[in-house]
Design a protein around this motif. Sequence first.
Motif, PDB file in Angstrom:
ATOM      1  N   TYR A 150       9.590  -7.887  20.668  1.00  0.00           N
ATOM      2  CA  TYR A 150       9.377  -6.543  21.185  1.00  0.00           C
ATOM      3  C   TYR A 150       7.924  -6.134  20.930  1.00  0.00           C
ATOM      4  N   PHE A 151       7.264  -5.726  22.003  1.00  0.00           N
ATOM      5  CA  PHE A 151       5.813  -5.522  21.940  1.00  0.00           C
ATOM      6  C   PHE A 151       5.459  -4.054  21.718  1.00  0.00           C
ATOM      7  N   ILE A 152       4.579  -3.821  20.725  1.00  0.00           N
ATOM      8  CA  ILE A 152       4.002  -2.505  20.468  1.00  0.00           C
ATOM      9  C   ILE A 152       2.498  -2.631  20.642  1.00  0.00           C
ATOM     10  N   ASP A 153       1.948  -1.873  21.555  1.00  0.00           N
ATOM     11  CA  ASP A 153       0.525  -1.976  21.886  1.00  0.00           C
ATOM     12  C   ASP A 153      -0.309  -1.157  20.901  1.00  0.00           C
ATOM     13  N   ARG A 154      -0.449  -1.710  19.698  1.00  0.00           N
ATOM     14  CA  ARG A 154      -1.172  -1.037  18.618  1.00  0.00           C
ATOM     15  C   ARG A 154      -1.723  -2.091  17.676  1.00  0.00           C
ATOM     16  N   ASP A 155      -2.898  -1.851  17.098  1.00  0.00           N
ATOM     17  CA  ASP A 155      -3.458  -2.788  16.126  1.00  0.00           C
ATOM     18  C   ASP A 155      -2.459  -2.983  14.991  1.00  0.00           C
ATOM     19  N   GLY A 156      -2.134  -4.228  14.703  1.00  0.00           N
ATOM     20  CA  GLY A 156      -1.110  -4.518  13.705  1.00  0.00           C
ATOM     21  C   GLY A 156      -1.630  -4.794  12.311  1.00  0.00           C
ATOM     22  N   THR A 157      -2.926  -4.556  12.072  1.00  0.00           N
ATOM     23  CA  THR A 157      -3.519  -4.901  10.777  1.00  0.00           C
ATOM     24  C   THR A 157      -2.776  -4.276   9.602  1.00  0.00           C
ATOM     25  N   TYR A 158      -2.363  -3.024   9.751  1.00  0.00           N
ATOM     26  CA  TYR A 158      -1.724  -2.307   8.641  1.00  0.00           C
ATOM     27  C   TYR A 158      -0.240  -2.046   8.902  1.00  0.00           C
ATOM     28  N   PHE A 159       0.315  -2.717   9.903  1.00  0.00           N
ATOM     29  CA  PHE A 159       1.720  -2.495  10.202  1.00  0.00           C
ATOM     30  C   PHE A 159       2.613  -3.046   9.085  1.00  0.00           C
ATOM     31  N   GLY A 160       2.161  -4.091   8.408  1.00  0.00           N
ATOM     32  CA  GLY A 160       2.916  -4.633   7.280  1.00  0.00           C
ATOM     33  C   GLY A 160       3.084  -3.602   6.184  1.00  0.00           C
ATOM     34  N   ASP A 161       2.046  -2.769   5.954  1.00  0.00           N
ATOM     35  CA  ASP A 161       2.146  -1.706   4.957  1.00  0.00           C
ATOM     36  C   ASP A 161       3.162  -0.652   5.393  1.00  0.00           C
ATOM     37  N   ILE A 162       3.223  -0.403   6.695  1.00  0.00           N
ATOM     38  CA  ILE A 162       4.206   0.542   7.226  1.00  0.00           C
ATOM     39  C   ILE A 162       5.618   0.017   6.959  1.00  0.00           C
ATOM     40  N   LEU A 163       5.832  -1.266   7.254  1.00  0.00           N
ATOM     41  CA  LEU A 163       7.151  -1.864   7.039  1.00  0.00           C
ATOM     42  C   LEU A 163       7.533  -1.878   5.559  1.00  0.00           C
ATOM     43  N   ASN A 164       6.558  -2.172   4.695  1.00  0.00           N
ATOM     44  CA  ASN A 164       6.856  -2.212   3.259  1.00  0.00           C
ATOM     45  C   ASN A 164       7.321  -0.860   2.740  1.00  0.00           C
ATOM     46  N   PHE A 165       6.748   0.208   3.280  1.00  0.00           N
ATOM     47  CA  PHE A 165       7.210   1.532   2.863  1.00  0.00           C
ATOM     48  C   PHE A 165       8.611   1.808   3.402  1.00  0.00           C
ATOM     49  N   LEU A 166       8.861   1.438   4.660  1.00  0.00           N
ATOM     50  CA  LEU A 166      10.181   1.673   5.241  1.00  0.00           C
ATOM     51  C   LEU A 166      11.247   0.841   4.539  1.00  0.00           C
ATOM     52  N   ARG A 167      10.870  -0.332   4.072  1.00  0.00           N
ATOM     53  CA  ARG A 167      11.840  -1.199   3.407  1.00  0.00           C
ATOM     54  C   ARG A 167      12.176  -0.713   1.999  1.00  0.00           C
ATOM     55  N   SER A 168      11.122  -0.462   1.206  1.00  0.00           N
ATOM     56  CA  SER A 168      11.366  -0.203  -0.220  1.00  0.00           C
ATOM     57  C   SER A 168      10.520   0.919  -0.800  1.00  0.00           C
ATOM     58  N   PRO A 172      -2.396  -0.558  -1.506  1.00  0.00           N
ATOM     59  CA  PRO A 172      -3.467  -0.459  -2.505  1.00  0.00           C
ATOM     60  C   PRO A 172      -4.458   0.626  -2.098  1.00  0.00           C
ATOM     61  N   ARG A 173      -5.186   1.111  -3.063  1.00  0.00           N
ATOM     62  CA  ARG A 173      -6.087   2.249  -2.836  1.00  0.00           C
ATOM     63  C   ARG A 173      -7.070   1.998  -1.693  1.00  0.00           C
ATOM     64  N   GLU A 174      -7.588   0.776  -1.601  1.00  0.00           N
ATOM     65  CA  GLU A 174      -8.609   0.510  -0.589  1.00  0.00           C
ATOM     66  C   GLU A 174      -8.066   0.569   0.837  1.00  0.00           C
ATOM     67  N   ARG A 175      -6.730   0.558   0.982  1.00  0.00           N
ATOM     68  CA  ARG A 175      -6.148   0.618   2.327  1.00  0.00           C
ATOM     69  C   ARG A 175      -5.465   1.959   2.630  1.00  0.00           C
ATOM     70  N   VAL A 176      -5.546   2.881   1.680  1.00  0.00           N
ATOM     71  CA  VAL A 176      -4.813   4.139   1.825  1.00  0.00           C
ATOM     72  C   VAL A 176      -5.239   4.913   3.065  1.00  0.00           C
ATOM     73  N   ASN A 197       3.496  10.993   0.623  1.00  0.00           N
ATOM     74  CA  ASN A 197       3.203  10.153  -0.543  1.00  0.00           C
ATOM     75  C   ASN A 197       1.728   9.791  -0.623  1.00  0.00           C
ATOM     76  N   LEU A 198       1.137   9.460   0.519  1.00  0.00           N
ATOM     77  CA  LEU A 198      -0.276   9.064   0.527  1.00  0.00           C
ATOM     78  C   LEU A 198      -1.187  10.235   0.182  1.00  0.00           C
ATOM     79  N   GLU A 199      -0.798  11.434   0.571  1.00  0.00           N
ATOM     80  CA  GLU A 199      -1.622  12.611   0.294  1.00  0.00           C
ATOM     81  C   GLU A 199      -1.642  12.967  -1.190  1.00  0.00           C
ATOM     82  N   ASP A 200      -0.711  12.405  -1.961  1.00  0.00           N
ATOM     83  CA  ASP A 200      -0.641  12.705  -3.388  1.00  0.00           C
ATOM     84  C   ASP A 200      -1.332  11.668  -4.254  1.00  0.00           C
ATOM     85  N   ILE A 201      -1.980  10.674  -3.630  1.00  0.00           N
ATOM     86  CA  ILE A 201      -2.697   9.662  -4.398  1.00  0.00           C
ATOM     87  C   ILE A 201      -4.144   9.615  -3.926  1.00  0.00           C
ATOM     88  N   GLN A 202      -4.990   9.043  -4.777  1.00  0.00           N
ATOM     89  CA  GLN A 202      -6.390   8.896  -4.410  1.00  0.00           C
ATOM     90  C   GLN A 202      -6.547   7.780  -3.371  1.00  0.00           C
TER      91      GLN A 202
END
Length: 299
Positions: free
Chosen positions: A95-113, A118-122, A140-145
């Motif tokens: 299933y195709f999503i027309d969006r840069d997938g560089t940080y999609f893994g971080d999205i999935l990790n939050f949805l999973r668990s 890490p701070r450098e990718r916030v 959650n992201l707004e509450d961290i540096q």
Amino acid sequence: MVVVTGQNKVSGNPDDAMSSSDAEDDFQEPATPTATQAGQALPLLPQQFPEVVPLNVGGMHFTTRLSTLRRYEDTMLAAMFSGRHYIPTDAEGRYFIDRDGTYFGDILNFLRSGDLPPRERVRSVYKEAQYYSIGPLLDNLEDIQPLKGEKVRQAFLGLMPYYKDHLERIIEIAKLRAMQRKARFAKLKVCVFKEEMPITPYECPHFNSLRFERSESETKLFEHHCEVDVSFGPWEAVADVYDLLHCIVTDLSDRGITVDHQCIGVCDKHLINHYYCKRPIYEFKITWCTTCGNGHSLI
């Protein structure tokens, strides 16, 4: 959405009558379009998804459970994979999503668990969370540096009149002077003051005792424009002049501009009686690079 219209009216002219086979063809149910036909038509029935969903996000491949994508019902991903919308597939059935997938893994990790990046990718993940409308992740992201500090900084800058306009003015003046001098840098005079009517510390007690007793005409005697290119102030907040200077330098640096500054004195304009303007004046040296980080020319 495809709208199936009624059949063509039969003309009263016998010569135009259709054969029974033609009529049967006209009343056949339309075939469900394939993924390759998605540009012309959408399926009439809700799209069905497997329990394990293969994804292609901008060319990067991911695999996750359908329940993960539907974790928060008011998100874009939950809506996309609800069955109400058609999601095209690539040649391998992902299933195709027309969006840069560089940080999609971080999205999935939050949805999973509920894992956070890490701070450098916030900052980058925050942008993706905004796109996919994932409210819990945004909170959650707004509450961290560094976003927590940025939130406080923006609250302060919100009290600063015309901050963004003054920032643009610095850039435009520096750009014009650099081009006129055919140089990679330009110098500007910038006034940064917190108090509406700046005075010396020695005069402060006496001034405060009288500041609410002056008439409007007397008050105007204290109003003037320092001989500088740009002025920031006044503002009402705990943050001081050095905090604002840091904000200016940070915002210019984010745009690929190198900034050096130093205090070169104060405005000594005489106001009234023994009062003189004591607003600090800074010299800004704006250095232009030929290209910024993404390869685009700045001047």
